[in-house]
Design a protein around this motif. Structure first.
Motif, PDB file in Angstrom:
ATOM      1  N   VAL A 166       0.860  -1.187   0.000  1.00 59.84           N
ATOM      2  CA  VAL A 166       0.000   0.000   0.000  1.00 59.84           C
ATOM      3  C   VAL A 166       0.892   1.232   0.000  1.00 59.84           C
ATOM      4  N   HIS A 167       0.629   2.139  -0.941  1.00 54.94           N
ATOM      5  CA  HIS A 167       1.407   3.360  -1.128  1.00 54.94           C
ATOM      6  C   HIS A 167       0.454   4.526  -0.895  1.00 54.94           C
ATOM      7  N   ARG A 168       0.651   5.263   0.213  1.00 52.11           N
ATOM      8  CA  ARG A 168      -0.343   6.259   0.619  1.00 52.11           C
ATOM      9  C   ARG A 168       0.082   7.673   0.279  1.00 52.11           C
ATOM     10  N   ARG A 169      -0.888   8.427  -0.215  1.00 52.67           N
ATOM     11  CA  ARG A 169      -0.731   9.856  -0.438  1.00 52.67           C
ATOM     12  C   ARG A 169      -1.858  10.592   0.293  1.00 52.67           C
ATOM     13  N   ASP A 170      -1.748  11.920   0.376  1.00 52.30           N
ATOM     14  CA  ASP A 170      -2.774  12.740   1.016  1.00 52.30           C
ATOM     15  C   ASP A 170      -3.330  13.756   0.037  1.00 52.30           C
ATOM     16  N   SER A 171      -4.550  14.193   0.296  1.00 50.64           N
ATOM     17  CA  SER A 171      -5.229  15.095  -0.632  1.00 50.64           C
ATOM     18  C   SER A 171      -4.803  16.552  -0.475  1.00 50.64           C
ATOM     19  N   ASP A 172      -4.016  16.871   0.548  1.00 50.78           N
ATOM     20  CA  ASP A 172      -3.518  18.235   0.702  1.00 50.78           C
ATOM     21  C   ASP A 172      -2.027  18.301   0.370  1.00 50.78           C
ATOM     22  N   CYS A 173      -1.637  17.527  -0.630  1.00 51.05           N
ATOM     23  CA  CYS A 173      -0.250  17.485  -1.073  1.00 51.05           C
ATOM     24  C   CYS A 173      -0.185  17.576  -2.590  1.00 51.05           C
ATOM     25  N   THR A 174       1.015  17.803  -3.091  1.00 53.48           N
ATOM     26  CA  THR A 174       1.280  17.742  -4.518  1.00 53.48           C
ATOM     27  C   THR A 174       2.710  17.246  -4.693  1.00 53.48           C
ATOM     28  N   ALA A 208       9.043   1.953   2.602  1.00 48.69           N
ATOM     29  CA  ALA A 208       9.827   2.956   1.889  1.00 48.69           C
ATOM     30  C   ALA A 208       9.143   4.291   2.091  1.00 48.69           C
ATOM     31  N   GLY A 209       9.939   5.324   2.304  1.00 47.60           N
ATOM     32  CA  GLY A 209       9.310   6.614   2.543  1.00 47.60           C
ATOM     33  C   GLY A 209      10.272   7.774   2.406  1.00 47.60           C
ATOM     34  N   ALA A 210       9.681   8.934   2.324  1.00 46.30           N
ATOM     35  CA  ALA A 210      10.409  10.193   2.345  1.00 46.30           C
ATOM     36  C   ALA A 210       9.565  11.181   3.134  1.00 46.30           C
ATOM     37  N   SER A 211       9.960  12.418   3.139  1.00 44.79           N
ATOM     38  CA  SER A 211       9.264  13.421   3.940  1.00 44.79           C
ATOM     39  C   SER A 211       8.534  14.402   3.020  1.00 44.79           C
ATOM     40  N   PHE A 212       8.503  15.652   3.421  1.00 42.20           N
ATOM     41  CA  PHE A 212       7.810  16.677   2.657  1.00 42.20           C
ATOM     42  C   PHE A 212       8.615  17.965   2.714  1.00 42.20           C
ATOM     43  N   ILE A 213       8.333  18.848   1.779  1.00 45.17           N
ATOM     44  CA  ILE A 213       8.766  20.225   1.862  1.00 45.17           C
ATOM     45  C   ILE A 213       7.508  21.090   1.824  1.00 45.17           C
ATOM     46  N   GLY A 214       7.658  22.379   2.070  1.00 44.95           N
ATOM     47  CA  GLY A 214       6.490  23.253   2.040  1.00 44.95           C
ATOM     48  C   GLY A 214       5.971  23.556   3.428  1.00 44.95           C
ATOM     49  N   PHE A 270      11.273   9.847  12.157  1.00 46.67           N
ATOM     50  CA  PHE A 270      11.301  11.300  12.068  1.00 46.67           C
ATOM     51  C   PHE A 270      11.680  11.786  10.678  1.00 46.67           C
ATOM     52  N   ARG A 271      12.085  10.883   9.797  1.00 47.86           N
ATOM     53  CA  ARG A 271      12.537  11.274   8.465  1.00 47.86           C
ATOM     54  C   ARG A 271      11.498  11.013   7.379  1.00 47.86           C
ATOM     55  N   VAL A 272      10.326  10.529   7.759  1.00 47.39           N
ATOM     56  CA  VAL A 272       9.311  10.193   6.765  1.00 47.39           C
ATOM     57  C   VAL A 272       7.954  10.760   7.190  1.00 47.39           C
ATOM     58  N   ASP A 273       7.062  10.847   6.225  1.00 48.19           N
ATOM     59  CA  ASP A 273       5.741  11.404   6.474  1.00 48.19           C
ATOM     60  C   ASP A 273       4.691  10.452   5.907  1.00 48.19           C
ATOM     61  N   MET A 274       3.517  10.435   6.520  1.00 45.05           N
ATOM     62  CA  MET A 274       2.479   9.497   6.089  1.00 45.05           C
ATOM     63  C   MET A 274       1.845   9.867   4.762  1.00 45.05           C
ATOM     64  N   SER A 275       2.140  11.019   4.199  1.00 45.78           N
ATOM     65  CA  SER A 275       1.683  11.356   2.857  1.00 45.78           C
ATOM     66  C   SER A 275       2.631  10.821   1.792  1.00 45.78           C
ATOM     67  N   HIS A 305      14.287   7.689   1.040  1.00 46.66           N
ATOM     68  CA  HIS A 305      14.674   8.383  -0.187  1.00 46.66           C
ATOM     69  C   HIS A 305      14.368   9.867  -0.069  1.00 46.66           C
ATOM     70  N   ASN A 306      14.584  10.609  -1.133  1.00 48.16           N
ATOM     71  CA  ASN A 306      14.449  12.069  -1.058  1.00 48.16           C
ATOM     72  C   ASN A 306      13.446  12.633  -2.057  1.00 48.16           C
ATOM     73  N   ARG A 307      12.521  11.809  -2.525  1.00 48.83           N
ATOM     74  CA  ARG A 307      11.461  12.336  -3.395  1.00 48.83           C
ATOM     75  C   ARG A 307      10.331  12.872  -2.501  1.00 48.83           C
ATOM     76  N   HIS A 308      10.595  14.001  -1.894  1.00 51.16           N
ATOM     77  CA  HIS A 308       9.697  14.561  -0.896  1.00 51.16           C
ATOM     78  C   HIS A 308       8.443  15.163  -1.541  1.00 51.16           C
ATOM     79  N   ILE A 309       7.321  14.921  -0.912  1.00 58.29           N
ATOM     80  CA  ILE A 309       6.029  15.496  -1.300  1.00 58.29           C
ATOM     81  C   ILE A 309       6.015  16.986  -0.914  1.00 58.29           C
ATOM     82  N   VAL A 310       5.183  17.765  -1.596  1.00 58.39           N
ATOM     83  CA  VAL A 310       4.964  19.165  -1.209  1.00 58.39           C
ATOM     84  C   VAL A 310       3.697  19.230  -0.367  1.00 58.39           C
ATOM     85  N   ASN A 311       3.834  19.667   0.882  1.00 54.59           N
ATOM     86  CA  ASN A 311       2.685  19.757   1.784  1.00 54.59           C
ATOM     87  C   ASN A 311       2.003  21.116   1.660  1.00 54.59           C
TER      88      ASN A 311
END
Length: 434
Positions: free
Chosen positions: A124-132, A178-184, A247-252, A292-298
């Motif tokens: 399962v690969h999760r994203r959030d609706s308030d991200c890009t 597998a995960g990364a974090s966010f910027i924004g 602390f280095r990853v986000d659920m989005s 990894h470092n493909r961070h989502i934009v929050n």
């Protein structure tokens, strides 16, 4: 061919993200040998749901991508069948924990886990609706590029990452996350407090620290809390095979393999952060992951800035602080158990996790009483809407303290039946396929 679930739980209008999610799915099937179930768990208003139906119907789906779009009514019908087939005790309680009818970050992701299993997906690969997504040279930077390393062994993953931080003793274990974090924007919408008064900001954010944390530990925790990967944009891929630091990853921006079928997330309602539990379990069990470092934009949605949105968000933040009395104790228990939480194949002992959760339930609530007092005092200093919210904490005190404890009891109960739900869902999944 391997089948995976790209999941988006949402309770808001999010047509742009639906289109982008389909682009990520198309990228995956075009570059990897996978099929994608694009799962939209939609708790939005009827008008927004209708708009989502139209958007999804108009998408030019790539071969190998199918859309499963379910409102809460459809989710309820499916869950009732799964719960019946699983033969669990207290079926009404389990249905409520899975679909409480109010906001629950853990419950919505648990539904994604169960439904993904029904759809024949192994991750399962999760994203959030308030991200890009970030972009580089006009191309979107999709996290799934690195997430598809999960499902291999650590040995097989060595050639698919840029850095290896695991020894050969982990080679036979599965890569389960597998995960990364966010910027924004900050992940928690309290930057206005930080800008107005850094010391009050410290007093508020430090409320989620363990009760026995030193002042230095609290300062360090506050400094790295809720800020993700900062502001630097993506320029080149970096990835590490490692035991991932939560602390280095986000659920989005997260993907799970296997472990989501072994242990669920806490189903607490109106509690931010309730969906981060598996990250800690993966770390404490010493299971391999990819950072990894493909961070989502929050992004912060406008609804949070309304009076109703503000009060709702502050309640979820308050309940997060109260949940930490129990969760820090659970994390300590998981850390002490370490690799004994799993077998040689990397499968987690859910009964051991449930026992650790149950041991936390009877902790004295003095720390939480203090947390409420300190939060109220800080918000009174801020005045305005914060002070008005602080006033509501007085009348809610006993209820909030009770709910924080009950949430852990509910979590233990859900862990007990989780494997039965997953097994039943795999037999009941045909009715969900488009």
């Amino acid at each position: 061919m391997r089948r995976i679930c790209l999941a988006l739980p949402t309770d808001r209008a999010c047509a742009p993200m639906l289109r982008e999610l389909a682009e990520e799915a198309a990228y995956a099937v075009s570059n990897f040998e996978v099929e994608i179930a694009l799962l939209i768990l939609d708790s939005s208003s009827p008008a927004d749901f209708g708009d989502h139906v139209r958007v999804l119907a108009e998408l030019p789906l790539a071969p190998g991508v199918e859309v499963v779009h379910l409102d809460e009514s459809a989710q309820s019908v499916f869950l009732q069948q799964v719960i019946k087939d699983a033969g669990v005790a207290e079926p009404d309680r389990i249905l409520h924990l899975m679909l409480p009818g109010i906001r629950s970050y853990g419950a919505c992701t648990n539904r994604a886990f169960v439904i993904a299993a029904a759809l024949g997906c192994d991750s399962v690969h999760r994203r959030d609706s308030d991200c890009t997504y970030q972009e580089l040279d006009g191309a979107k930077i999709f996290p799934i590029h690195h997430e598809l390393t999960i499902g291999t062994t650590a040995a097989a993953a060595r050639d698919r990452v840029s850095t290896i931080e695991l020894g050969p003793d982990s080679d036979d274990l599965p890569v389960v996350m597998a995960g990364a974090s966010f910027i924004g924007d900050m992940s928690v919408d309290i930057d206005d407090i930080r800008q107005r008064d850094p010391e009050i900001y410290y007093n508020v954010v430090s409320l989620w620290a363990p009760g026995d944390a030193t002042e230095a530990e609290k300062r360090a925790l506050v400094a790295e809390s809720f800020t993700g990967a900062g502001t630097a944009p993506f320029v080149a891929d970096q990835s590490a095979l490692t035991v991932v630091d939560p602390f280095r990853v986000d659920m989005s921006n997260i993907a799970f393999h296997r472990i989501q079928e072994q242990v669920p997330l806490p189903p607490a309602t109106d509690t931010i952060g309730s969906d981060y539990f598996l990250m800690h379990l993966v770390q404490d069990a010493g299971l391999p992951g990819v950072l990894h470092n493909r961070h989502i934009v929050n992004l912060h949605t406008g609804e949070r800035k309304t009076d109703a949105g503000f009060a709702s968000y502050q309640l979820a933040l308050t309940k997060f602080f109260l949940s930490m009395l129990y969760l820090w104790d659970v994390y300590a228990g998981l850390g002490k158990a370490g690799s004994s939480l799993r077998d040689d194949k990397g499968d987690v002992d859910a009964a051991a996790v449930a026992e650790i959760v149950r041991r936390s339930i009877d902790l004295p609530i003095d720390e939480n009483v203090d947390r409420l007092d300190r939060l109220g005092a800080a918000y009174e200093q801020l005045g305005g809407r914060h002070a008005a919210f602080a006033g509501t904490l007085v009348e809610r005190r006993d209820q909030l303290l009770s709910e924080a404890r009950q949430d852990m009891d509910d979590f233990a109960v859900l862990i007990d039946v989780w494997q039965s739900l997953i097994t039943a869902s795999k037999s009941a999944g045909a009715g969900l396929r488009p």
